[in-house]
Design a protein around this motif. Sequence first.
Motif, PDB file in Angstrom:
ATOM      1  N   LEU A 150       0.839  -1.208   0.000  1.00 47.92           N
ATOM      2  CA  LEU A 150       0.000   0.000   0.000  1.00 47.92           C
ATOM      3  C   LEU A 150       0.870   1.251   0.000  1.00 47.92           C
ATOM      4  O   LEU A 150       0.586   2.216  -0.722  1.00 47.92           O
ATOM      5  CB  LEU A 150      -0.932  -0.004   1.212  1.00 47.92           C
ATOM      6  CG  LEU A 150      -1.738   1.293   1.435  1.00 47.92           C
ATOM      7  CD1 LEU A 150      -2.717   1.524   0.287  1.00 47.92           C
ATOM      8  CD2 LEU A 150      -2.483   1.239   2.766  1.00 47.92           C
ATOM      9  N   VAL A 151       1.933   1.229   0.799  1.00 46.25           N
ATOM     10  CA  VAL A 151       2.866   2.364   0.835  1.00 46.25           C
ATOM     11  C   VAL A 151       3.435   2.615  -0.558  1.00 46.25           C
ATOM     12  O   VAL A 151       3.549   3.765  -1.008  1.00 46.25           O
ATOM     13  CB  VAL A 151       4.001   2.112   1.846  1.00 46.25           C
ATOM     14  CG1 VAL A 151       5.100   3.168   1.719  1.00 46.25           C
ATOM     15  CG2 VAL A 151       3.451   2.107   3.263  1.00 46.25           C
ATOM     16  N   GLU A 152       3.784   1.541  -1.270  1.00 46.47           N
ATOM     17  CA  GLU A 152       4.297   1.677  -2.639  1.00 46.47           C
ATOM     18  C   GLU A 152       3.262   2.320  -3.550  1.00 46.47           C
ATOM     19  O   GLU A 152       3.592   3.169  -4.387  1.00 46.47           O
ATOM     20  CB  GLU A 152       4.684   0.304  -3.192  1.00 46.47           C
ATOM     21  CG  GLU A 152       5.989  -0.243  -2.659  1.00 46.47           C
ATOM     22  CD  GLU A 152       6.356  -1.561  -3.307  1.00 46.47           C
ATOM     23  OE1 GLU A 152       7.437  -1.639  -3.924  1.00 46.47           O
ATOM     24  OE2 GLU A 152       5.573  -2.516  -3.198  1.00 46.47           O
ATOM     25  N   ASP A 153       2.006   1.896  -3.419  1.00 41.65           N
ATOM     26  CA  ASP A 153       0.940   2.444  -4.267  1.00 41.65           C
ATOM     27  C   ASP A 153       0.722   3.933  -4.015  1.00 41.65           C
ATOM     28  O   ASP A 153       0.340   4.680  -4.925  1.00 41.65           O
ATOM     29  CB  ASP A 153      -0.374   1.691  -4.016  1.00 41.65           C
ATOM     30  CG  ASP A 153      -0.333   0.273  -4.558  1.00 41.65           C
ATOM     31  OD1 ASP A 153       0.509  -0.006  -5.433  1.00 41.65           O
ATOM     32  OD2 ASP A 153      -1.138  -0.559  -4.106  1.00 41.65           O
ATOM     33  N   LEU A 154       0.944   4.359  -2.780  1.00 38.51           N
ATOM     34  CA  LEU A 154       0.699   5.759  -2.417  1.00 38.51           C
ATOM     35  C   LEU A 154       1.896   6.649  -2.694  1.00 38.51           C
ATOM     36  O   LEU A 154       1.759   7.859  -2.858  1.00 38.51           O
ATOM     37  CB  LEU A 154       0.324   5.863  -0.935  1.00 38.51           C
ATOM     38  CG  LEU A 154      -0.955   5.160  -0.498  1.00 38.51           C
ATOM     39  CD1 LEU A 154      -1.146   5.294   1.009  1.00 38.51           C
ATOM     40  CD2 LEU A 154      -2.164   5.732  -1.223  1.00 38.51           C
ATOM     41  N   PHE A 155       3.082   6.054  -2.731  1.00 32.93           N
ATOM     42  CA  PHE A 155       4.310   6.825  -2.929  1.00 32.93           C
ATOM     43  C   PHE A 155       4.611   6.905  -4.426  1.00 32.93           C
ATOM     44  O   PHE A 155       5.019   5.931  -5.050  1.00 32.93           O
ATOM     45  CB  PHE A 155       5.461   6.136  -2.175  1.00 32.93           C
ATOM     46  CG  PHE A 155       6.752   6.912  -2.213  1.00 32.93           C
ATOM     47  CD1 PHE A 155       6.859   8.135  -1.588  1.00 32.93           C
ATOM     48  CD2 PHE A 155       7.857   6.397  -2.859  1.00 32.93           C
ATOM     49  CE1 PHE A 155       8.052   8.835  -1.607  1.00 32.93           C
ATOM     50  CE2 PHE A 155       9.061   7.087  -2.883  1.00 32.93           C
ATOM     51  CZ  PHE A 155       9.159   8.315  -2.250  1.00 32.93           C
ATOM     52  N   HIS A 156       4.416   8.073  -4.989  1.00 30.76           N
ATOM     53  CA  HIS A 156       4.577   8.266  -6.436  1.00 30.76           C
ATOM     54  C   HIS A 156       3.733   7.264  -7.214  1.00 30.76           C
ATOM     55  O   HIS A 156       4.225   6.546  -8.092  1.00 30.76           O
ATOM     56  CB  HIS A 156       6.047   8.143  -6.852  1.00 30.76           C
ATOM     57  CG  HIS A 156       6.916   9.216  -6.268  1.00 30.76           C
ATOM     58  ND1 HIS A 156       6.457  10.489  -6.042  1.00 30.76           N
ATOM     59  CD2 HIS A 156       8.215   9.199  -5.869  1.00 30.76           C
ATOM     60  CE1 HIS A 156       7.431  11.223  -5.516  1.00 30.76           C
ATOM     61  NE2 HIS A 156       8.503  10.460  -5.403  1.00 30.76           N
ATOM     62  N   GLY A 157       2.456   7.198  -6.877  1.00 31.33           N
ATOM     63  CA  GLY A 157       1.548   6.278  -7.539  1.00 31.33           C
ATOM     64  C   GLY A 157       1.112   6.789  -8.903  1.00 31.33           C
ATOM     65  O   GLY A 157       1.618   7.797  -9.413  1.00 31.33           O
ATOM     66  N   THR A 158       0.150   6.095  -9.474  1.00 33.14           N
ATOM     67  CA  THR A 158      -0.317   6.427 -10.822  1.00 33.14           C
ATOM     68  C   THR A 158      -0.831   7.851 -10.917  1.00 33.14           C
ATOM     69  O   THR A 158      -0.630   8.535 -11.921  1.00 33.14           O
ATOM     70  CB  THR A 158      -1.447   5.457 -11.229  1.00 33.14           C
ATOM     71  OG1 THR A 158      -0.984   4.118 -11.049  1.00 33.14           O
ATOM     72  CG2 THR A 158      -1.831   5.656 -12.690  1.00 33.14           C
ATOM     73  N   PHE A 159      -1.510   8.302  -9.858  1.00 30.75           N
ATOM     74  CA  PHE A 159      -2.095   9.646  -9.877  1.00 30.75           C
ATOM     75  C   PHE A 159      -1.510  10.523  -8.776  1.00 30.75           C
ATOM     76  O   PHE A 159      -2.224  11.213  -8.055  1.00 30.75           O
ATOM     77  CB  PHE A 159      -3.615   9.552  -9.747  1.00 30.75           C
ATOM     78  CG  PHE A 159      -4.258   8.755 -10.848  1.00 30.75           C
ATOM     79  CD1 PHE A 159      -4.291   9.238 -12.149  1.00 30.75           C
ATOM     80  CD2 PHE A 159      -4.801   7.503 -10.601  1.00 30.75           C
ATOM     81  CE1 PHE A 159      -4.871   8.504 -13.172  1.00 30.75           C
ATOM     82  CE2 PHE A 159      -5.386   6.760 -11.623  1.00 30.75           C
ATOM     83  CZ  PHE A 159      -5.411   7.259 -12.908  1.00 30.75           C
TER      84      PHE A 159
END
Length: 407
Positions: free
Chosen positions: A257-266
């Motif tokens: 989840l941290v990866e998805d939120l850190f410089h994620g798609t949007f």
Amino acid sequence: LLPHRKAFFAWLHCLFVCAQARFSYLHMKYLFFSWLAVFVGSWVVYVEYSSYTELCRGHECKNSICDKFQKGVIDGSACNSLCEKDTLYLGKCLSAKPSNQVRHNKLEPRKESASFNRPTKGTSMEKFKEMVFSHLKAKVGDQANLADLVTLVLGVADSNKDGQISLSEAHSAWALLQLNEFLLSIVLQDREHTPRLLGFCGDLYVMEKVPYVPLYGVSLPWMVELWIPASLRRSINQWAAPSWPRKAKIAIGLFELVEDLFHGTFGSFLMCDVSTAGFGYTERHDIKVVDARRIVPEVAFQEVMRERRCEEDSDCMYGRDCLTSCDLTKHRCTTEATQPNLAKVCSTLKDYLLYGAPSDIKDELEKQLYACIALKGASEQMEMEHSLILNNLKTLLWKKISHTKDS
């Protein structure tokens, strides 16, 4: 002998009187504390019941929403089920906080209903699309794939999937877009870490149920919490936790989840409340965000902090976990969070993961967790260190459980 006999009876009389007085004192003391306990207990029950009945009025919430639906002010994929078929209902209220009324599978975000006055009558589809674009740009920043996010939002707004967005659908979508948690559910809708959005009606929306909440530990009434020592509380939490391999799988999900939120798609999102109550997990031990109100777009966070006046660093706190520093020359908060998301997550998971960890990886796991907690947001090499520690933790945990059924 007579004087001795008189003295003896005098002593017995004194003993009887003193015992009676002692008994009366203890009796009065017992009555006083019993009365005090009944009074305090009654007051607590009254306050809790008052707040519950004031805030958790499911029928009033439903009547308000359904009245607007029947008048054509709002629309959504859950409106028919809630207002006409009665197959969707507001169950037990799980929170008495005015800002966040949580019920079984449903969330009513505000005590006061949204006005549903935007967009106005006569607004074209193109104009509404521009409204959404501008709003999202202010939230997540100007980025190349912003148009894709607008398309996702408009797809959700078209609740009956007829290729058109009516004014009532637009009213509901616009009200929901003001909520961080709704925006995050759209941003992460293809990921596994947020509950599936099942429908909405006005600014009320229905999410997939998360069976195990909080992330770890046991939820106890606040009065019980007051009397439990911290050491006993930790023991209870550890006793109620899943087996270590399952805890490792839950932790890996939180790191993802941290990866998805850190410089994620949007764009990047900041986790400004990493308490265990904000997360849960499924029967398969997959992590789910259950309270995303304090997971905010970094651009929006920076805008808020830029305008905040301060006298010291503590004035620059957002939520529970997002802190910046105070620029004393301008008496304004700076915009860089002092800790990245990963450091906060590691701090929350440290005791949870180390308790019961296999002896052959415990020392290395502890070392990596402390290195993770020490990460600073303003460090020049933070992004590289962030990626390195994140990968090390995931690899360490995955190697240990990949051969087990818990993986």
